[in-house]
Design an enzyme around this catalytic site. Structure first.
Site, PDB file in Angstrom:
ATOM      1  N   HIS A 112      69.702  43.585  96.025  1.00 58.11           N
ATOM      2  CA  HIS A 112      70.186  44.386  97.156  1.00 58.11           C
ATOM      3  C   HIS A 112      70.838  45.685  96.711  1.00 58.11           C
ATOM      4  O   HIS A 112      71.536  46.324  97.490  1.00 58.11           O
ATOM      5  CB  HIS A 112      71.185  43.560  97.987  1.00 58.11           C
ATOM      6  CG  HIS A 112      70.536  42.444  98.737  1.00 58.11           C
ATOM      7  ND1 HIS A 112      71.243  41.397  99.275  1.00 58.11           N
ATOM      8  CD2 HIS A 112      69.241  42.201  99.036  1.00 58.11           C
ATOM      9  CE1 HIS A 112      70.413  40.558  99.884  1.00 58.11           C
ATOM     10  NE2 HIS A 112      69.197  41.013  99.742  1.00 58.11           N
ATOM     11  N   THR A 180      76.261  31.618  98.450  1.00 60.14           N
ATOM     12  CA  THR A 180      75.534  32.384  99.459  1.00 60.14           C
ATOM     13  C   THR A 180      75.346  31.542 100.719  1.00 60.14           C
ATOM     14  O   THR A 180      75.119  30.343 100.650  1.00 60.14           O
ATOM     15  CB  THR A 180      74.165  32.886  98.938  1.00 60.14           C
ATOM     16  OG1 THR A 180      73.490  33.598  99.982  1.00 60.14           O
ATOM     17  CG2 THR A 180      73.288  31.762  98.432  1.00 60.14           C
ATOM     18  N   GLU A 207      80.948  25.690 101.183  1.00 55.73           N
ATOM     19  CA  GLU A 207      80.622  24.791 102.312  1.00 55.73           C
ATOM     20  C   GLU A 207      79.111  24.808 102.504  1.00 55.73           C
ATOM     21  O   GLU A 207      78.398  25.590 101.860  1.00 55.73           O
ATOM     22  CB  GLU A 207      81.314  25.288 103.585  1.00 55.73           C
ATOM     23  CG  GLU A 207      80.850  26.683 103.957  1.00 55.73           C
ATOM     24  CD  GLU A 207      81.798  27.413 104.894  1.00 55.73           C
ATOM     25  OE1 GLU A 207      82.854  26.872 105.250  1.00 55.73           O
ATOM     26  OE2 GLU A 207      81.469  28.559 105.246  1.00 55.73           O
TER      27      GLU A 207
HETATM   28  C1  BV8 Z   1      63.570  43.049 104.551  1.00 56.85           C
HETATM   29  C2  BV8 Z   1      73.377  45.233 100.967  1.00 56.85           C
HETATM   30  C3  BV8 Z   1      61.388  43.756 105.055  1.00 56.85           C
HETATM   31  C4  BV8 Z   1      74.323  45.772 101.939  1.00 56.85           C
HETATM   32  C5  BV8 Z   1      72.383  43.391 102.131  1.00 56.85           C
HETATM   33  C6  BV8 Z   1      62.620  37.085 107.597  1.00 56.85           C
HETATM   34  C7  BV8 Z   1      61.944  37.641 106.495  1.00 56.85           C
HETATM   35  C8  BV8 Z   1      62.252  38.922 106.029  1.00 56.85           C
HETATM   36  C9  BV8 Z   1      63.256  39.661 106.655  1.00 56.85           C
HETATM   37  C10 BV8 Z   1      63.946  39.139 107.728  1.00 56.85           C
HETATM   38  C11 BV8 Z   1      63.635  37.846 108.194  1.00 56.85           C
HETATM   39  N1  BV8 Z   1      64.459  37.595 109.244  1.00 56.85           N
HETATM   40  C12 BV8 Z   1      65.290  38.641 109.432  1.00 56.85           C
HETATM   41  C13 BV8 Z   1      64.983  39.617 108.550  1.00 56.85           C
HETATM   42  C14 BV8 Z   1      65.647  40.923 108.471  1.00 56.85           C
HETATM   43  C15 BV8 Z   1      66.856  40.946 107.555  1.00 56.85           C
HETATM   44  C16 BV8 Z   1      67.716  39.746 107.640  1.00 56.85           C
HETATM   45  O1  BV8 Z   1      67.642  38.869 106.802  1.00 56.85           O
HETATM   46  N2  BV8 Z   1      68.569  39.711 108.639  1.00 56.85           N
HETATM   47  C17 BV8 Z   1      69.519  38.625 108.763  1.00 56.85           C
HETATM   48  C18 BV8 Z   1      70.853  39.163 109.248  1.00 56.85           C
HETATM   49  C19 BV8 Z   1      68.913  37.585 109.716  1.00 56.85           C
HETATM   50  N3  BV8 Z   1      66.441  41.140 106.188  1.00 56.85           N
HETATM   51  C20 BV8 Z   1      66.241  42.383 105.745  1.00 56.85           C
HETATM   52  O2  BV8 Z   1      66.298  43.354 106.465  1.00 56.85           O
HETATM   53  C21 BV8 Z   1      65.894  42.552 104.287  1.00 56.85           C
HETATM   54  N4  BV8 Z   1      64.765  43.442 104.211  1.00 56.85           N
HETATM   55  O3  BV8 Z   1      63.315  41.943 104.878  1.00 56.85           O
HETATM   56  O4  BV8 Z   1      62.658  44.056 104.513  1.00 56.85           O
HETATM   57  C22 BV8 Z   1      60.479  44.821 104.671  1.00 56.85           C
HETATM   58  C23 BV8 Z   1      59.168  44.494 104.445  1.00 56.85           C
HETATM   59  C24 BV8 Z   1      58.279  45.474 104.063  1.00 56.85           C
HETATM   60  C25 BV8 Z   1      58.721  46.779 103.914  1.00 56.85           C
HETATM   61  C26 BV8 Z   1      60.062  47.104 104.142  1.00 56.85           C
HETATM   62  C27 BV8 Z   1      60.940  46.126 104.521  1.00 56.85           C
HETATM   63  C28 BV8 Z   1      66.993  43.241 103.502  1.00 56.85           C
HETATM   64  C29 BV8 Z   1      68.199  42.378 103.406  1.00 56.85           C
HETATM   65  C30 BV8 Z   1      69.225  43.058 102.498  1.00 56.85           C
HETATM   66  C31 BV8 Z   1      70.310  43.668 103.331  1.00 56.85           C
HETATM   67  N5  BV8 Z   1      71.374  44.122 102.477  1.00 56.85           N
HETATM   68  N6  BV8 Z   1      73.274  43.842 101.293  1.00 56.85           N
HETATM   69  C32 BV8 Z   1      75.716  45.603 101.435  1.00 56.85           C
HETATM   70  O5  BV8 Z   1      76.020  44.792 100.546  1.00 56.85           O
HETATM   71  O6  BV8 Z   1      76.521  46.335 102.009  1.00 56.85           O
HETATM   72  S1  BV8 Z   1      72.544  41.818 102.701  1.00 56.85           S
HETATM   73  C33 BV8 Z   1      74.137  41.234 102.663  1.00 56.85           C
HETATM   74  O7  BV8 Z   1      74.044  39.825 102.903  1.00 56.85           O
HETATM   75  C34 BV8 Z   1      74.840  41.291 101.330  1.00 56.85           C
HETATM   76  O8  BV8 Z   1      74.083  41.853 100.282  1.00 56.85           O
HETATM   77  C35 BV8 Z   1      75.038  39.830 100.953  1.00 56.85           C
HETATM   78  O9  BV8 Z   1      74.943  39.636  99.593  1.00 56.85           O
HETATM   79  C36 BV8 Z   1      73.923  39.239 101.648  1.00 56.85           C
HETATM   80  C37 BV8 Z   1      73.907  37.763 101.781  1.00 56.85           C
HETATM   81  O10 BV8 Z   1      75.173  37.345 102.164  1.00 56.85           O
HETATM   82  P1  BV8 Z   1      75.932  36.326 101.192  1.00 56.85           P
HETATM   83  O11 BV8 Z   1      75.939  36.900  99.824  1.00 56.85           O
HETATM   84  O12 BV8 Z   1      75.333  34.988 101.370  1.00 56.85           O
HETATM   85  O13 BV8 Z   1      77.384  36.431 101.759  1.00 56.85           O
HETATM   86  P2  BV8 Z   1      77.983  35.665 103.033  1.00 56.85           P
HETATM   87  O14 BV8 Z   1      79.305  36.263 103.345  1.00 56.85           O
HETATM   88  O15 BV8 Z   1      76.946  35.580 104.114  1.00 56.85           O
HETATM   89  O16 BV8 Z   1      78.209  34.167 102.511  1.00 56.85           O
HETATM   90  C38 BV8 Z   1      79.144  33.926 101.482  1.00 56.85           C
HETATM   91  C39 BV8 Z   1      79.072  32.448 101.138  1.00 56.85           C
HETATM   92  O17 BV8 Z   1      80.012  32.208 100.080  1.00 56.85           O
HETATM   93  C40 BV8 Z   1      79.484  31.559 102.286  1.00 56.85           C
HETATM   94  O18 BV8 Z   1      78.546  30.501 102.407  1.00 56.85           O
HETATM   95  C41 BV8 Z   1      80.850  31.020 101.876  1.00 56.85           C
HETATM   96  O19 BV8 Z   1      81.041  29.677 102.305  1.00 56.85           O
HETATM   97  C42 BV8 Z   1      80.752  31.047 100.389  1.00 56.85           C
HETATM   98  N7  BV8 Z   1      82.056  31.198  99.726  1.00 56.85           N
HETATM   99  C43 BV8 Z   1      83.174  31.830 100.175  1.00 56.85           C
HETATM  100  N8  BV8 Z   1      84.148  31.729  99.243  1.00 56.85           N
HETATM  101  C44 BV8 Z   1      83.637  31.031  98.201  1.00 56.85           C
HETATM  102  C45 BV8 Z   1      82.309  30.693  98.498  1.00 56.85           C
HETATM  103  N9  BV8 Z   1      81.527  29.982  97.664  1.00 56.85           N
HETATM  104  C46 BV8 Z   1      82.075  29.601  96.487  1.00 56.85           C
HETATM  105  N10 BV8 Z   1      83.341  29.889  96.126  1.00 56.85           N
HETATM  106  C47 BV8 Z   1      84.149  30.600  96.953  1.00 56.85           C
HETATM  107  N11 BV8 Z   1      85.419  30.857  96.585  1.00 56.85           N
END
Ligand code: BV8
Length: 239
Positions: A112, A180, A207
């Site tokens: 990313h 994640t 979790e």
């Molecule tokens: C794309 C940069 C297509 C920004 C980020 C199906 C297939 C393909 C795409 C899609 C699809 N469905 C939907 C989509 C579109 C979209 C998407 O996924 N939307 C989501 C919201 C549904 N995907 C996209 O747009 C992707 N692009 O598919 O392009 C394409 C095809 C052809 C040509 C062109 C394009 C691009 C996705 C990337 C977006 N950018 N990041 C930034 O960082 O500012 S994503 C963003 O979410 C972050 O990067 C982050 O890393 C990522 C994932 O989140 P997590 O890392 O999991 O973080 P989160 O807070 O959610 O969870 C944290 C976890 O840690 C929790 O579970 C928590 O319990 C746990 N935790 C907390 N504390 C602890 C812990 N664990 C252990 N120890 C602890 N102490």
């Protein structure tokens, strides 16, 4: 890398950096509780209001560079894995921080993008950045002004190094997801791809993630506890 046996692919998310003081996205005080994704993390947002997008990333870049933000025991345990497995190990991160590198990881795939890099929208060059962007700076490569954007993959943009990632997922024997939520695609699909190729799949998280049921095993707890324990037991069983 084309014909190397991949013993283990690790995918990290924001949870691995949480105990280093970096916000996650979807936890109680996560980034997406303060900002709307569509306002700060999409090409459309950057086109219509670059100032807001720059300030969102400038604030996160400045925080990452603060002295108290340091790699933690989970980052260090993954370095140990890389040291033992060598090029049989692949580390993919969704995170845009550089904590894996600062812990000592030498080969990190930032699917990313990276907070400490900027990309020129005119010539495409990617350069290091530690200062605020959006202040009229010029590209260090082509000297064009006001053309630098964060080297971040926004929603709707294609993640980086996908071919290399899917090649590895198709032939790894272990796939481990750490910290994640399994809500962002295509990263959330990696586990299914790996298990289809017969890999053992394990989720290490605080979790249950959204795609927990796709994993063969789940171990819950803070990353600085469960990751070193997992690495120690994996390396002990491996000899
Ligand atoms: C794309 C940069 C297509 C920004 C980020 C199906 C297939 C393909 C795409 C899609 C699809 N469905 C939907 C989509 C579109 C979209 C998407 O996924 N939307 C989501 C919201 C549904 N995907 C996209 O747009 C992707 N692009 O598919 O392009 C394409 C095809 C052809 C040509 C062109 C394009 C691009 C996705 C990337 C977006 N950018 N990041 C930034 O960082 O500012 S994503 C963003 O979410 C972050 O990067 C982050 O890393 C990522 C994932 O989140 P997590 O890392 O999991 O973080 P989160 O807070 O959610 O969870 C944290 C976890 O840690 C929790 O579970 C928590 O319990 C746990 N935790 C907390 N504390 C602890 C812990 N664990 C252990 N120890 C602890 N102490």
């Amino acid at each position: 890398m084309a014909d190397t046996v991949i013993e283990m692919v690790v995918l990290t998310g924001a949870g691995v950096s949480k105990e280093s003081g970096i916000n996650t996205f979807r936890d109680a005080e996560g980034e997406w509780t303060k900002y709307r994704i569509e306002d700060v993390a999409s090409p459309e947002a950057f086109a219509s209001n670059p100032g807001i997008v720059h300030s969102f990333y400038n604030a996160r870049r400045a925080h990452l560079l603060e002295a108290e933000v340091q790699p933690n025991a989970a980052h260090r345990a993954l370095v140990q894995l890389e040291e033992v497995l060598g090029d049989r190990f692949m580390l993919i991160t969704q995170n845009v921080d550089d904590l894996h590198e600062r812990a000592g990881s030498r080969r990190v795939i930032h699917m990313h993008g990276e907070l400490l890099k900027a990309r020129c929208t005119h010539c495409g060059a990617v350069t290091d950045v530690t200062v605020d962007l959006g202040q009229g700076e010029s590209c260090p490569t082509c000297a064009q002004e006001n053309t630098l954007r964060p080297h971040i993959v926004w929603f709707g943009e294609m993640p980086l190094q996908m071919e290399e990632i899917f090649q590895a997922l198709g032939r790894c024997s272990h796939f481990i997801a750490i910290g994640t939520s399994g809500t962002v695609y295509p990263a959330a699909l990696f586990v299914e791809h790996a298990s289809k190729s017969g890999a053992t799949t394990v989720e290490l998280n605080l979790e249950k993630s959204e795609n927990a049921r796709s994993f063969g095993e789940s171990i819950y707890g803070p990353a600085t506890t469960v990751v070193p324990q997992f690495v120690e037991s994996y390396l002990r069983r491996r000899v």
